[in-house]
Design a protein around this motif. Structure first.
Motif, mmCIF file in Angstrom:
data_model
loop_
_atom_site.group_PDB
_atom_site.id
_atom_site.type_symbol
_atom_site.label_atom_id
_atom_site.label_comp_id
_atom_site.label_asym_id
_atom_site.label_seq_id
_atom_site.Cartn_x
_atom_site.Cartn_y
_atom_site.Cartn_z
ATOM 1 N N MET A 1 0.799 -1.215 0.099
ATOM 2 C CA MET A 1 -0.087 -0.008 -0.015
ATOM 3 C C MET A 1 1.014 1.360 -0.050
ATOM 4 O O MET A 1 1.802 1.421 0.657
ATOM 5 C CB MET A 1 -0.850 -0.005 1.182
ATOM 6 N N ASP A 2 0.447 2.255 -0.747
ATOM 7 C CA ASP A 2 1.293 3.668 -0.797
ATOM 8 C C ASP A 2 0.984 4.126 0.494
ATOM 9 O O ASP A 2 0.227 4.284 1.192
ATOM 10 C CB ASP A 2 0.570 4.236 -2.026
ATOM 11 N N PRO A 3 2.214 4.822 0.930
ATOM 12 C CA PRO A 3 2.180 5.331 2.395
ATOM 13 C C PRO A 3 1.207 6.567 2.187
ATOM 14 O O PRO A 3 0.381 7.251 3.167
ATOM 15 C CB PRO A 3 3.538 5.845 2.591
ATOM 16 N N ASP A 4 1.317 7.295 1.333
ATOM 17 C CA ASP A 4 0.420 8.574 1.071
ATOM 18 C C ASP A 4 -1.175 7.968 1.208
ATOM 19 O O ASP A 4 -2.145 8.653 1.712
ATOM 20 C CB ASP A 4 0.448 9.289 -0.282
ATOM 21 N N LEU A 5 -1.331 6.837 0.708
ATOM 22 C CA LEU A 5 -2.735 6.324 0.587
ATOM 23 C C LEU A 5 -3.253 6.159 2.211
ATOM 24 O O LEU A 5 -4.300 6.329 2.657
ATOM 25 C CB LEU A 5 -3.226 5.344 -0.393
ATOM 26 N N ALA A 6 -2.481 5.303 2.759
ATOM 27 C CA ALA A 6 -2.441 4.974 4.231
ATOM 28 C C ALA A 6 -2.503 6.120 4.991
ATOM 29 O O ALA A 6 -3.292 6.221 6.064
ATOM 30 C CB ALA A 6 -1.392 4.290 4.782
ATOM 31 N N PHE A 7 -1.928 7.333 4.737
ATOM 32 C CA PHE A 7 -1.879 8.517 5.560
ATOM 33 C C PHE A 7 -3.288 8.964 5.301
ATOM 34 O O PHE A 7 -3.848 9.617 6.448
ATOM 35 C CB PHE A 7 -0.747 9.556 5.034
ATOM 36 N N VAL A 8 -3.722 9.080 4.244
ATOM 37 C CA VAL A 8 -4.911 9.901 3.890
ATOM 38 C C VAL A 8 -6.335 9.015 4.514
ATOM 39 O O VAL A 8 -7.135 9.547 5.254
ATOM 40 C CB VAL A 8 -5.385 10.175 2.352
ATOM 41 N N ILE A 9 -6.255 7.715 4.259
ATOM 42 C CA ILE A 9 -7.228 7.023 5.062
ATOM 43 C C ILE A 9 -7.339 7.245 6.565
ATOM 44 O O ILE A 9 -8.313 7.227 7.243
ATOM 45 C CB ILE A 9 -7.055 5.206 4.563
ATOM 46 N N GLY A 10 -5.970 7.039 6.956
ATOM 47 C CA GLY A 10 -5.653 7.255 8.591
ATOM 48 C C GLY A 10 -6.369 8.667 8.978
ATOM 49 O O GLY A 10 -7.089 8.682 10.171
ATOM 50 N N LEU A 11 -5.998 9.579 8.274
ATOM 51 C CA LEU A 11 -6.691 10.785 8.433
ATOM 52 C C LEU A 11 -8.285 11.134 8.614
ATOM 53 O O LEU A 11 -9.096 11.557 9.591
ATOM 54 C CB LEU A 11 -6.200 12.109 7.559
ATOM 55 N N VAL A 12 -8.860 10.245 7.579
ATOM 56 C CA VAL A 12 -10.326 10.248 7.232
ATOM 57 C C VAL A 12 -10.838 9.314 8.461
ATOM 58 O O VAL A 12 -11.893 9.861 9.015
ATOM 59 C CB VAL A 12 -10.597 9.835 6.110
ATOM 60 N N LEU A 13 -10.330 8.305 8.901
ATOM 61 C CA LEU A 13 -10.667 7.369 9.835
ATOM 62 C C LEU A 13 -10.680 8.184 11.379
ATOM 63 O O LEU A 13 -11.654 7.999 12.182
ATOM 64 C CB LEU A 13 -9.983 6.140 9.931
ATOM 65 N N GLY A 14 -9.538 8.945 11.475
ATOM 66 C CA GLY A 14 -9.532 9.661 12.601
ATOM 67 C C GLY A 14 -10.669 10.763 12.719
ATOM 68 O O GLY A 14 -11.154 10.916 14.048
ATOM 69 N N VAL A 15 -11.017 11.363 11.637
ATOM 70 C CA VAL A 15 -11.996 12.494 11.818
ATOM 71 C C VAL A 15 -13.339 11.597 12.025
ATOM 72 O O VAL A 15 -14.145 11.979 13.135
ATOM 73 C CB VAL A 15 -11.956 13.038 10.564
ATOM 74 N N PHE A 16 -13.670 10.434 11.560
ATOM 75 C CA PHE A 16 -14.797 9.796 11.690
ATOM 76 C C PHE A 16 -14.812 9.242 13.301
ATOM 77 O O PHE A 16 -15.828 9.062 13.780
ATOM 78 C CB PHE A 16 -15.145 8.567 10.871
ATOM 79 N N ALA A 17 -13.639 8.803 13.869
ATOM 80 C CA ALA A 17 -13.820 8.054 14.968
ATOM 81 C C ALA A 17 -13.761 9.242 15.979
ATOM 82 O O ALA A 17 -14.478 9.137 17.112
ATOM 83 C CB ALA A 17 -12.246 7.707 15.389
ATOM 84 N N ILE A 18 -13.361 10.593 15.894
ATOM 85 C CA ILE A 18 -13.628 11.559 16.757
ATOM 86 C C ILE A 18 -15.133 12.011 16.913
ATOM 87 O O ILE A 18 -15.743 12.021 17.923
ATOM 88 C CB ILE A 18 -12.794 12.795 16.686
ATOM 89 N N LEU A 19 -15.499 12.048 15.781
ATOM 90 C CA LEU A 19 -17.189 12.214 15.687
ATOM 91 C C LEU A 19 -18.145 10.960 16.433
ATOM 92 O O LEU A 19 -18.921 11.432 17.198
ATOM 93 C CB LEU A 19 -17.879 12.362 14.274
ATOM 94 N N SER A 20 -17.558 9.952 16.263
ATOM 95 C CA SER A 20 -18.260 8.565 16.701
ATOM 96 C C SER A 20 -17.967 8.459 18.263
ATOM 97 O O SER A 20 -18.858 8.183 18.909
ATOM 98 C CB SER A 20 -17.559 7.485 16.270
ATOM 99 N N LEU A 21 -16.819 8.922 18.775
ATOM 100 C CA LEU A 21 -16.542 9.034 20.213
ATOM 101 C C LEU A 21 -17.409 10.232 20.866
ATOM 102 O O LEU A 21 -17.899 9.977 21.979
ATOM 103 C CB LEU A 21 -14.981 9.525 20.489
ATOM 104 N N VAL A 22 -17.543 11.232 20.216
ATOM 105 C CA VAL A 22 -18.356 12.295 20.646
ATOM 106 C C VAL A 22 -19.717 11.779 20.793
ATOM 107 O O VAL A 22 -20.608 11.957 21.904
ATOM 108 C CB VAL A 22 -18.374 13.683 20.079
ATOM 109 N N SER A 23 -20.501 11.346 19.613
ATOM 110 C CA SER A 23 -21.618 10.685 19.626
ATOM 111 C C SER A 23 -21.712 9.721 20.923
ATOM 112 O O SER A 23 -23.055 9.616 21.487
ATOM 113 C CB SER A 23 -21.817 10.251 18.163
ATOM 114 N N ALA A 24 -21.092 8.870 21.148
ATOM 115 C CA ALA A 24 -20.973 7.878 21.975
ATOM 116 C C ALA A 24 -21.271 8.327 23.459
ATOM 117 O O ALA A 24 -21.897 7.795 24.183
ATOM 118 C CB ALA A 24 -19.944 6.632 21.863
#
Length: 74
Positions: A1-24
């Motif tokens: 996997m391309d490191p740039d792709l992994a970085f972007v997926i990690g950033l997007v997952l991180g944003v969704f995780a913060i939103l999910s954490l606040v919701s929970a």
């Protein structure tokens, strides 16, 4: 996997995780999915930073994000 792709997926997952954490927390639920997503996001980010020579700086993030989106959507 391309490191740039992994970085972007990690950033997007991180944003969704913060939103999910606040919701929970506001619904008085255990943030199990949010915790797993934070771990996955962190693992992707660490892997991407470790595998890209020179790593990433704050100024590189928008350019990297746009480059990855253009590469995989175009």
């Amino acid at each position: 996997m391309d490191p740039d792709l992994a970085f972007v997926i990690g950033l997007v997952l991180g944003v969704f995780a913060i939103l999910s954490l606040v919701s929970a927390i506001t619904d008085a639920r255990a943030p199990r999915v949010a915790a797993f997503t934070i771990v996955a996001s962190g693992a992707l980010l660490v892997w991407a930073i470790a595998n890209k020579p020179g790593g990433y700086s704050i100024n590189d993030i928008p350019d990297t994000f746009l480059r990855v989106v253009a590469k995989y959507l175009a």
